[in-house]
Design an enzyme around this catalytic site. Structure first.
Site, PDB file in Angstrom:
ATOM      1  N   GLU A 160      -4.293   7.010  -3.826  1.00  0.00           N
ATOM      2  CA  GLU A 160      -3.327   5.891  -3.442  1.00  0.00           C
ATOM      3  C   GLU A 160      -2.896   4.811  -4.689  1.00  0.00           C
ATOM      4  O   GLU A 160      -3.989   4.488  -5.520  1.00  0.00           O
ATOM      5  CB  GLU A 160      -4.508   5.429  -2.529  1.00  0.00           C
ATOM      6  N   TYR A 180       0.925  -1.140  -0.147  1.00  0.00           N
ATOM      7  CA  TYR A 180       0.016   0.481  -0.234  1.00  0.00           C
ATOM      8  C   TYR A 180       0.965   1.040   0.526  1.00  0.00           C
ATOM      9  O   TYR A 180       1.576   1.119   0.322  1.00  0.00           O
ATOM     10  CB  TYR A 180      -1.372   0.197   1.034  1.00  0.00           C
TER      11      TYR A 180
END
Ligand code: GDP
Ligand code: MN
Length: 381
Positions: A189, A101
């Site tokens: 993201e 991530y």
């Protein structure tokens, strides 16, 4: 403002972040063509403004063209968290060794952009934050110097632990930061950022939000806006000089002033009710604005009662009352309305409303309680 994954991937490409090839499709025929064109294992992905598509069945791997068609049939038209899937992305699928991530957000506490990274990729970061917060690496980026090489290397090393992968990850982090700053983003993201078995690093999902207040200087971003039904209403309201945000409840609120609108929402919640919206009609008693506001409120089929809460200052309550009376002459509705007026010319306003047969109340809390009661008693005809 939110954008779809396919749009985020396009921005990533513009900034040189490696993303597998993809084709946006609206029909099964297009899915078939795309699968033939890519001619490898593909992944079919719902394009909706919601996260967790994978879990909801909106992301499917397909090893053959028939599989891709079957996945397209399943996903097109599917409902994900209240959004109907109208388009899918058919993307080149990659083999995955590990998922990471990487995200950027504005952090109000540090007053800077914060980079978050985790070796627990693929799952929603909120889950990681809840279950294993120690697995999230955070770095506040100094806005004057930006993300420095050694910082990016340090984070990439913590994630990958291998120089060959770090060399690919560092430019990705730096490019993501550049993209974030240059587009006035409020969230960027990559989840997951993946490592393939042959040692390649790719972004295979992208999510970006943008600061609405900066859209005026971001024509390229504004052009990406694809509002959903609720957002369309919000934009239309804005064009009429109203600030409107739809919420999930059943009590419509019409208020002058953003602070009072928030207080009204709090008050409704306090007494156990649920507001249908935030609506600030601003400092005007223009009847047209009141008509526009009422039309928006009553256009929401969830609304079972309307609470009007006006504090007169420069806005005079008798003007608002007149606006309301003429608005209700135009819009006929059986939805119960509660009006609280206070401040400049409140007496005159209340008298006018009473003469017109509209229910009025003395205080804000009474208005909230009554609106809740009336909403419970209201049965749609
Ligand atoms: P999200 O659920 O909305 O975040 O959608 P993602 O695009 O992140 O996909 C969800 C999950 O599907 C990923 O975490 C991966 O595990 C898997 N996935 C997506 N794309 C691929 C791919 O190209 N190859 C493989 N093997 N898995 C994929
Ligand atoms: Mn994802």
């Amino acid at each position: 403002m939110k954008i779809h994954e396919y749009q985020a991937r396009e921005l990533f490409r513009q900034y040189g972040i490696p993303v597998p090839e993809d084709v946006l499709c609206h029909t099964i025929e297009e899915v078939e063509q795309a699968a033939r064109k890519l001619n490898r294992m593909v992944v079919v992905k719902a394009q909706v403004h919601a996260g967790g598509r994978g879990k909801a069945g909106g992301v499917k791997l397909a090893r053959t063209i028939d599989d891709a068609i079957a996945a397209g049939k399943k996903i097109l038209g599917m409902d994900i968290k209240g959004y109907t899937v109208e388009k899918v992305l058919v993307a080149d699928a990659v083999e995955i060794d590990k998922e990471f991530y990487v995200g950027l957000i504005n952090d109000r506490n540090t007053k800077s952009v914060t980079l978050m990274a985790s070796s627990e990729g693929g799952v929603e970061i909120e889950e990681v934050a809840k279950n294993s917060p120690e697995k999230i690496i955070k770095l506040s980026i100094d806005p004057l110097v930006g993300l420095l090489d050694f910082q990016a290397r340090d984070i990439a090393m913590q994630l990958f632990g291998n120089m060959q992968h770090v060399r690919q990850a560092v430019p990705i982090l730096k490019k993501l930061y550049k993209l974030y700053v240059e587009t006035d983003s409020s969230l960027a993201e990559i989840n997951p950022l993946v490592l393939t078995p042959d040692g390649q690093v790719y972004a295979i999902d992208g999510k970006m939000n943008f600061d609405d207040n900066a859209l005026f200087r971001q024509p390229q971003i504004l052009a990406l806006r694809e509002p959903d039904e609720d957002e369309k209403k919000e934009i239309a309201a804005n064009e009429k000089g109203l600030s409107y945000i739809k919420l999930d409840g059943d009590i419509g609120c019409m208020v002058n002033g953003a602070g009072l609108a928030m207080a009204t929402i709090d008050m409704i919640k306090l007494y156990g009710g649920s507001p249908a919206n935030f609506l600030d009609i601003g400092g005007s008693s223009n009847p047209q604005k009141v008509i526009d506001a009422m039309t928006i409120l009553l256009g929401d089929s969830n609304v079972k009662a309307v609470m009007i809460n006006i504090f007169g200052g420069i806005t005079r309550c008798d003007d608002v009352a007149r606006g309301l009376i003429s608005a209700l002459n135009v819009i006929k509705t059986d939805i119960p309305i509660v009006v609280r007026l206070s401040g400049t010319n409140a007496e005159e306003g209340l008298t006018l409303l009473k003469q017109a047969g509209l229910p009025t109340v003395g205080s804000m809390s009474e208005a909230a309680r009554q609106a809740i009661e009336l909403s419970k008693a209201y049965v749609q005809k």
